[in-house]
Design an enzyme around this catalytic site. Structure first.
Site, PDB file in Angstrom:
ATOM      1  CB  CYS A  99      -8.241  40.128 -37.137  1.00  0.00           C
ATOM      2  SG  CYS A  99      -6.918  40.035 -35.912  1.00  0.00           S
ATOM      3  CG  LEU A 100      -6.148  34.074 -37.588  1.00  0.00           C
ATOM      4  CD1 LEU A 100      -4.925  33.185 -37.424  1.00  0.00           C
ATOM      5  CD2 LEU A 100      -7.312  33.293 -38.169  1.00  0.00           C
ATOM      6  CG  HIS A 108      -1.913  42.181 -35.011  1.00  0.00           C
ATOM      7  ND1 HIS A 108      -2.892  42.182 -34.049  1.00  0.00           N
ATOM      8  CD2 HIS A 108      -2.462  41.565 -36.085  1.00  0.00           C
ATOM      9  CE1 HIS A 108      -3.983  41.584 -34.528  1.00  0.00           C
ATOM     10  NE2 HIS A 108      -3.754  41.207 -35.769  1.00  0.00           N
ATOM     11  CD  GLN A 168      -2.985  37.989 -34.411  1.00  0.00           C
ATOM     12  OE1 GLN A 168      -2.156  37.989 -35.314  1.00  0.00           O
ATOM     13  NE2 GLN A 168      -4.262  37.781 -34.630  1.00  0.00           N
ATOM     14  CG  HIS A 223      -4.147  42.707 -40.290  1.00  0.00           C
ATOM     15  ND1 HIS A 223      -5.523  42.836 -40.318  1.00  0.00           N
ATOM     16  CD2 HIS A 223      -3.868  41.908 -39.231  1.00  0.00           C
ATOM     17  CE1 HIS A 223      -6.036  42.151 -39.292  1.00  0.00           C
ATOM     18  NE2 HIS A 223      -5.052  41.570 -38.625  1.00  0.00           N
ATOM     19  CD  GLU A 224      -0.842  39.586 -39.465  1.00  0.00           C
ATOM     20  OE1 GLU A 224      -0.787  39.666 -38.223  1.00  0.00           O
ATOM     21  OE2 GLU A 224      -1.832  39.138 -40.071  1.00  0.00           O
ATOM     22  N   GLY A 241      -1.954  35.297 -41.902  1.00  0.00           N
ATOM     23  CA  GLY A 241      -0.926  36.073 -41.225  1.00  0.00           C
ATOM     24  C   GLY A 241      -1.159  36.030 -39.725  1.00  0.00           C
TER      25      GLY A 241
HETATM   26 NI    NI Z   1      -5.000  40.223 -37.075  1.00  0.00          NI
END
Ligand code: NI
Length: 172
Positions: A91-92, A137, A49, A133-134, A44
């Site tokens: 998380c990326l 963000h 991001q 989660h997204e 995701g």
């Molecule tokens: Ni993340």
């Protein structure tokens, strides 16, 4: 391709604005985000991001393994939550970091597709977790903010070091 923003980048704390134009620019952003997500083997990604303050997320539970698994949601909102479960989450924007995070087990997400049509996901388990989660963000909320308070205190002590490490990774 847009570059992935790591923890410490102010874009990650910026609240994203609702999308009002469902045009080529939006589709290009979603394509770009999908490429970044797949490039980092993620499941995701939120627009913050890649430094775009728009309410767009992309999801692919297969991590790019299966074609046609990836989808984009525009202006997503979590409108109902049921139950809860803790599971390892990453998380990326925090490479190398994983923690158990408690999230709702089931979540109803109301959003739009890239053409502006309304879509609803009644998600459960991993999909519910990724979507929560997204959407976080998009509000500038990061998974480290969702830790239980004991872990959060430990995390606060680690965050400045992480910021330095990520800044170096970016420069390298
Ligand atoms: Ni993340």
């Amino acid at each position: 391709m847009a570059s992935l923003r790591l923890y410490g980048d102010p874009a990650l704390r910026r609240k994203a604005a609702p999308v009002t134009r469902f045009d080529d620019g939006l589709r290009a952003l979603a394509r770009d985000m999908t490429a970044v997500m797949h490039g980092h083997a993620g499941v995701g990604l939120a627009a913050n991001q890649v430094g775009a303050a728009q309410r767009v997320i992309v999801v692919d539970l297969s991590g790019g393994e299966r074609e046609d698994e990836a989808f984009a949601l525009v202006n997503p909102r979590v409108t109902a939550r049921t139950g809860s479960f803790a599971d390892e989450e990453g998380c990326l924007s925090f490479p190398g970091l994983r923690f158990p995070v408690r999230r709702a087990l089931e979540a109803r997400i109301e959003a739009q597709d890239l053409a502006g049509n309304p879509v609803v996901h009644e998600a459960r388990g991993l999909l519910a977790r990724v979507l929560q989660h997204e959407v976080d963000h998009l509000d500038g909320v990061l998974f480290v903010d969702r830790l239980p308070w004991r872990r959060r205190i430990a995390m606060w002590l680690k965050l400045p070091g992480l910021k330095r490490t990520y800044a170096k990774q970016k420069a390298a």
